[in-house]
Design a protein around this motif. Structure first.
Motif, PDB file in Angstrom:
ATOM      1  N   LEU A 107       0.831  -1.204   0.000  1.00 50.35           N
ATOM      2  CA  LEU A 107       0.000   0.000   0.000  1.00 50.35           C
ATOM      3  C   LEU A 107       0.865   1.252   0.000  1.00 50.35           C
ATOM      4  CD1 LEU A 107      -2.568  -1.120   2.728  1.00 50.35           C
ATOM      5  CD2 LEU A 107      -2.680  -1.481   0.263  1.00 50.35           C
ATOM      6  N   MET A 108       0.471   2.229  -0.825  1.00 51.93           N
ATOM      7  CA  MET A 108       1.107   3.541  -0.835  1.00 51.93           C
ATOM      8  C   MET A 108       0.030   4.606  -0.729  1.00 51.93           C
ATOM      9  SD  MET A 108       4.075   3.162  -3.727  1.00 51.93           S
ATOM     10  CE  MET A 108       4.699   4.790  -3.322  1.00 51.93           C
ATOM     11  N   ASP A 109       0.406   5.769  -0.183  1.00 46.18           N
ATOM     12  CA  ASP A 109      -0.599   6.798   0.040  1.00 46.18           C
ATOM     13  C   ASP A 109      -0.884   7.623  -1.204  1.00 46.18           C
ATOM     14  OD1 ASP A 109       1.865   8.003   0.037  1.00 46.18           O
ATOM     15  OD2 ASP A 109       1.628   9.048   1.937  1.00 46.18           O
ATOM     16  N   GLU A 110       0.131   8.265  -1.786  1.00 41.38           N
ATOM     17  CA  GLU A 110      -0.144   9.204  -2.879  1.00 41.38           C
ATOM     18  C   GLU A 110       1.096   9.445  -3.722  1.00 41.38           C
ATOM     19  OE1 GLU A 110      -1.991  13.740  -3.533  1.00 41.38           O
ATOM     20  OE2 GLU A 110      -1.596  12.968  -1.507  1.00 41.38           O
ATOM     21  N   LEU A 111       0.880   9.649  -5.026  1.00 43.24           N
ATOM     22  CA  LEU A 111       1.897  10.130  -5.955  1.00 43.24           C
ATOM     23  C   LEU A 111       1.292  11.303  -6.717  1.00 43.24           C
ATOM     24  CD1 LEU A 111       3.250   6.768  -7.449  1.00 43.24           C
ATOM     25  CD2 LEU A 111       4.401   8.215  -5.774  1.00 43.24           C
ATOM     26  N   SER A 112       2.015  12.408  -6.800  1.00 42.57           N
ATOM     27  CA  SER A 112       1.532  13.590  -7.512  1.00 42.57           C
ATOM     28  C   SER A 112       2.464  13.865  -8.680  1.00 42.57           C
ATOM     29  CB  SER A 112       1.480  14.805  -6.577  1.00 42.57           C
ATOM     30  OG  SER A 112       0.572  14.587  -5.519  1.00 42.57           O
ATOM     31  N   LEU A 113       1.897  13.993  -9.893  1.00 40.08           N
ATOM     32  CA  LEU A 113       2.684  14.119 -11.107  1.00 40.08           C
ATOM     33  C   LEU A 113       2.280  15.355 -11.893  1.00 40.08           C
ATOM     34  CD1 LEU A 113       2.219  10.432 -12.344  1.00 40.08           C
ATOM     35  CD2 LEU A 113       3.924  11.284 -10.731  1.00 40.08           C
ATOM     36  N   SER A 114       3.265  16.072 -12.443  1.00 35.26           N
ATOM     37  CA  SER A 114       3.029  17.141 -13.401  1.00 35.26           C
ATOM     38  C   SER A 114       3.496  16.634 -14.756  1.00 35.26           C
ATOM     39  CB  SER A 114       3.794  18.411 -13.006  1.00 35.26           C
ATOM     40  OG  SER A 114       3.309  18.941 -11.790  1.00 35.26           O
ATOM     41  N   LEU A 115       2.543  16.349 -15.643  1.00 33.62           N
ATOM     42  CA  LEU A 115       2.871  15.656 -16.894  1.00 33.62           C
ATOM     43  C   LEU A 115       3.055  16.594 -18.075  1.00 33.62           C
ATOM     44  CD1 LEU A 115       0.534  12.550 -16.510  1.00 33.62           C
ATOM     45  CD2 LEU A 115       2.941  12.806 -15.876  1.00 33.62           C
ATOM     46  N   THR A 116       2.510  17.799 -18.006  1.00 33.65           N
ATOM     47  CA  THR A 116       2.787  18.813 -19.023  1.00 33.65           C
ATOM     48  C   THR A 116       3.037  20.134 -18.307  1.00 33.65           C
ATOM     49  OG1 THR A 116       0.446  19.410 -19.338  1.00 33.65           O
ATOM     50  CG2 THR A 116       1.332  17.654 -20.739  1.00 33.65           C
ATOM     51  N   THR A 117       3.698  21.065 -19.002  1.00 29.92           N
ATOM     52  CA  THR A 117       4.077  22.334 -18.387  1.00 29.92           C
ATOM     53  C   THR A 117       3.073  23.424 -18.740  1.00 29.92           C
ATOM     54  OG1 THR A 117       5.501  22.848 -20.273  1.00 29.92           O
ATOM     55  CG2 THR A 117       6.502  21.697 -18.413  1.00 29.92           C
TER      56      THR A 117
END
Length: 250
Positions: A67-77
């Protein structure tokens, strides 16, 4: 899970000799064995079914799922860049690993292992914001990923201390480097089931899978290392070294 495997070796490398009966999940290794590294690797492989179910005796949780809590990604600028948040992440397949090589720590040099996992499956809650290509793409739903042919290089440093005449280990640092060769990702039930937006998102994920992994990797590897280090040290606090690495046979 990758670093958890190595940390578990450190735990089980210490858990048998003080018991009258060797627990079924422990494969003992002996001092002076010319094939000691292979024995350690075999001990890790012996643990695989127990990692899948968990070991209540030593408070070892199951890694299926991990289990993992969260991943936050910025995929375009840009001001309306496409941003994604994955929450409540379930990772399956981590117990099906093969340790290919292992080097024990020497002096200031860390221990190191190369581990391969055929497939990791990920399910998570998905939330996005911003513009994808030319379409507003803010919404929530579910994320499903399959990461195939995964290789991890795990490096770590361990210290030791004595208590009541017994030796205990502590993982001071742990670093994981991941190489994921095959990537499949898709989202479902987002944008009020807007077919055009769902298809546009899945097209983006198919065509940019390795870029998404690249954006995900720094957070993923750091979270894995920190969490497994915490789990390992919680267990190592209660497990002395004089247990798995036993005197040579006569």
């Amino acid at each position: 899970m990758i670093s958890f495997v190595i940390s578990t070796l450190l735990i089980t490398v210490t858990f048998a000799n003080t018991l009258d009966t060797v627990p079924p999940y422990v494969k003992q290794c002996h001092e002076g064995d010319p094939q000691l590294i292979q024995c350690f690797i075999g001990a890790l492989h012996h643990l695989k079914p127990y990692l899948a179910t968990g070991i209540s005796e030593i408070e070892l949780p199951s890694v299926e799922p991990f289990l993992m809590d969260e991943l936050s990604l910025s995929l375009t600028t840009g001001p309306n860049g496409y941003k994604v948040s994955l929450k409540d992440i379930d990772v399956y397949g981590a117990s099906n690993f093969t340790v290919e090589t292992m080097k024990l720590a020497e002096g200031d040099k860390p221990f190191e292992a190369r581990i391969r996992i055929p497939e990791l499956r990920i399910n998570a809650k998905y939330q996005s914001s911003g513009v994808l290509i030319i379409l507003p793409a803010s919404g929530s739903g579910t994320f499903h990923g399959v990461f195939g042919d995964v290789t991890a290089i795990v490096r770590g440093k361990v210290s030791s201390s004595s208590k009541d005449g017994l030796k205990y280990l502590h993982v001071e640092s742990l670093v994981v480097d991941l190489d994921i060769n095959k990537v499949k990702m898709a989202v479902k039930k987002i944008y009020n089931n807007n077919r055009i937006l769902i298809e546009a998102t899945n097209l983006f994920l198919r065509e940019n899978g390795q870029e998404v992994i690249k954006a995900m990797s720094p957070q993923l590897t750091k979270k894995l290392a920190n969490l497994f280090k915490s789990i390992a040290n919680k267990l190592l606090t209660h497990v002395p070294v004089e247990t798995f690495y036993v005197p040579a046979k006569h």
